[in-house]
Design a protein around this motif. Structure first.
Motif, short mmCIF file in Angstrom:
data_model
loop_
_atom_site.label_atom_id
_atom_site.label_comp_id
_atom_site.label_asym_id
_atom_site.label_seq_id
_atom_site.Cartn_x
_atom_site.Cartn_y
_atom_site.Cartn_z
N PRO A 1 0.80 -1.23 0.00
CA PRO A 1 0.00 0.00 0.00
C PRO A 1 0.83 1.28 0.00
O PRO A 1 0.49 2.25 -0.69
N LYS A 2 1.93 1.31 0.75
CA LYS A 2 2.76 2.51 0.80
C LYS A 2 3.40 2.79 -0.56
O LYS A 2 3.47 3.93 -1.01
N LEU A 3 3.87 1.73 -1.23
CA LEU A 3 4.47 1.90 -2.55
C LEU A 3 3.42 2.35 -3.57
O LEU A 3 3.68 3.24 -4.39
N LEU A 4 2.24 1.75 -3.50
CA LEU A 4 1.16 2.16 -4.41
C LEU A 4 0.75 3.61 -4.14
O LEU A 4 0.47 4.37 -5.07
N GLY A 5 0.72 4.00 -2.88
CA GLY A 5 0.39 5.37 -2.52
C GLY A 5 1.36 6.37 -3.12
O GLY A 5 0.96 7.44 -3.57
N ARG A 6 2.64 6.00 -3.17
CA ARG A 6 3.64 6.88 -3.77
C ARG A 6 3.40 7.03 -5.26
O ARG A 6 3.54 8.12 -5.82
N VAL A 7 3.05 5.93 -5.92
CA VAL A 7 2.75 5.98 -7.36
C VAL A 7 1.55 6.89 -7.61
O VAL A 7 1.59 7.76 -8.47
N LEU A 8 0.48 6.69 -6.85
CA LEU A 8 -0.71 7.53 -7.01
C LEU A 8 -0.40 9.00 -6.71
O LEU A 8 -0.95 9.89 -7.34
N GLY A 9 0.48 9.22 -5.74
CA GLY A 9 0.85 10.59 -5.37
C GLY A 9 1.54 11.35 -6.50
O GLY A 9 1.52 12.58 -6.52
N THR A 10 2.13 10.63 -7.44
CA THR A 10 2.78 11.27 -8.59
C THR A 10 1.83 11.38 -9.78
O THR A 10 2.23 11.82 -10.85
N GLY A 11 0.58 10.94 -9.59
CA GLY A 11 -0.38 10.94 -10.68
C GLY A 11 -0.30 9.69 -11.54
O GLY A 11 -0.95 9.60 -12.57
N GLY A 12 0.50 8.72 -11.10
CA GLY A 12 0.67 7.48 -11.85
C GLY A 12 -0.46 6.50 -11.63
O GLY A 12 -1.30 6.66 -10.73
N ARG A 13 -0.47 5.48 -12.48
CA ARG A 13 -1.42 4.37 -12.38
C ARG A 13 -0.62 3.09 -12.30
O ARG A 13 0.48 3.01 -12.83
N ALA A 14 -1.18 2.07 -11.66
CA ALA A 14 -0.43 0.85 -11.41
C ALA A 14 -1.22 -0.40 -11.77
O ALA A 14 -2.45 -0.42 -11.70
N HIS A 15 -0.47 -1.42 -12.12
CA HIS A 15 -1.01 -2.77 -12.33
C HIS A 15 -0.28 -3.68 -11.36
O HIS A 15 0.95 -3.73 -11.37
#
Length: 150
Positions: free
Chosen positions: A19-33
């Motif tokens: 969750p913390k790593l995904l939160g960082r991605v979302l914080g940059t405006g990124g999307r994740a799979h």
């Protein structure tokens, strides 16, 4: 070439670190799979991401739904373009992808307490190094993630 980071979990479980790593991605405006090795793990992570306290909101869905394009995070087991415009791939439980070049960054998370998982991660490291990807090795330390090599 895609940047691939190997994340050696030594202090927390996957459901705590992800969750913390995904939160960082979302914080940059990124999307994740998030690519899981098994469907059951995808369901468990889906449920867990709704209840994590930090970050307090991780909008996501299981891949294969009609609203995939709207989801900032998709969790699934298929090594296919998820349809949400993601540039970040998270590999968990030994999942592998033949599509690494389609992402800007890949996070390969593995359990340091599982000897088989560590051995498998070493194999993935060797294969991605042979494919000339940019590699980084991160290990959990007392203060968080510490870069140990690459």
């Amino acid at each position: 070439m895609t940047e691939i980071g190997f994340y050696h979990l030594t202090r927390t479980r996957l459901d705590q670190a992800l969750p913390k790593l995904l939160g960082r991605v979302l914080g940059t405006g990124g999307r994740a799979h998030v690519l899981c090795g098994e469907a059951e793990r995808a369901k468990v992570l889906d449920a867990a991401l709704w209840t994590v306290p930090d970050p307090d909101w991780l909008p996501h869905g299981l891949a294969g739904g009609r609203d995939d394009a709207l989801q900032p995070i998709l969790i699934g087991t298929e090594d296919a373009a998820p349809g949400n415009g993601t540039r970040f791939l998270f590999l968990v439980d030994g999942a592998a992808s033949a599509r690494l070049d389609e992402y800007d960054r890949v996070f390969d998370l593995f359990d340091g307490a599982d000897d088989a998982a560590v051995a498998a991660a070493r194999g993935r490291w060797a294969a991605t190094k042979a494919a000339c990807h940019t590699l980084a090795y991160w290990q959990q330390g007392p203060g968080g993630w510490e870069k140990r090599g690459g």
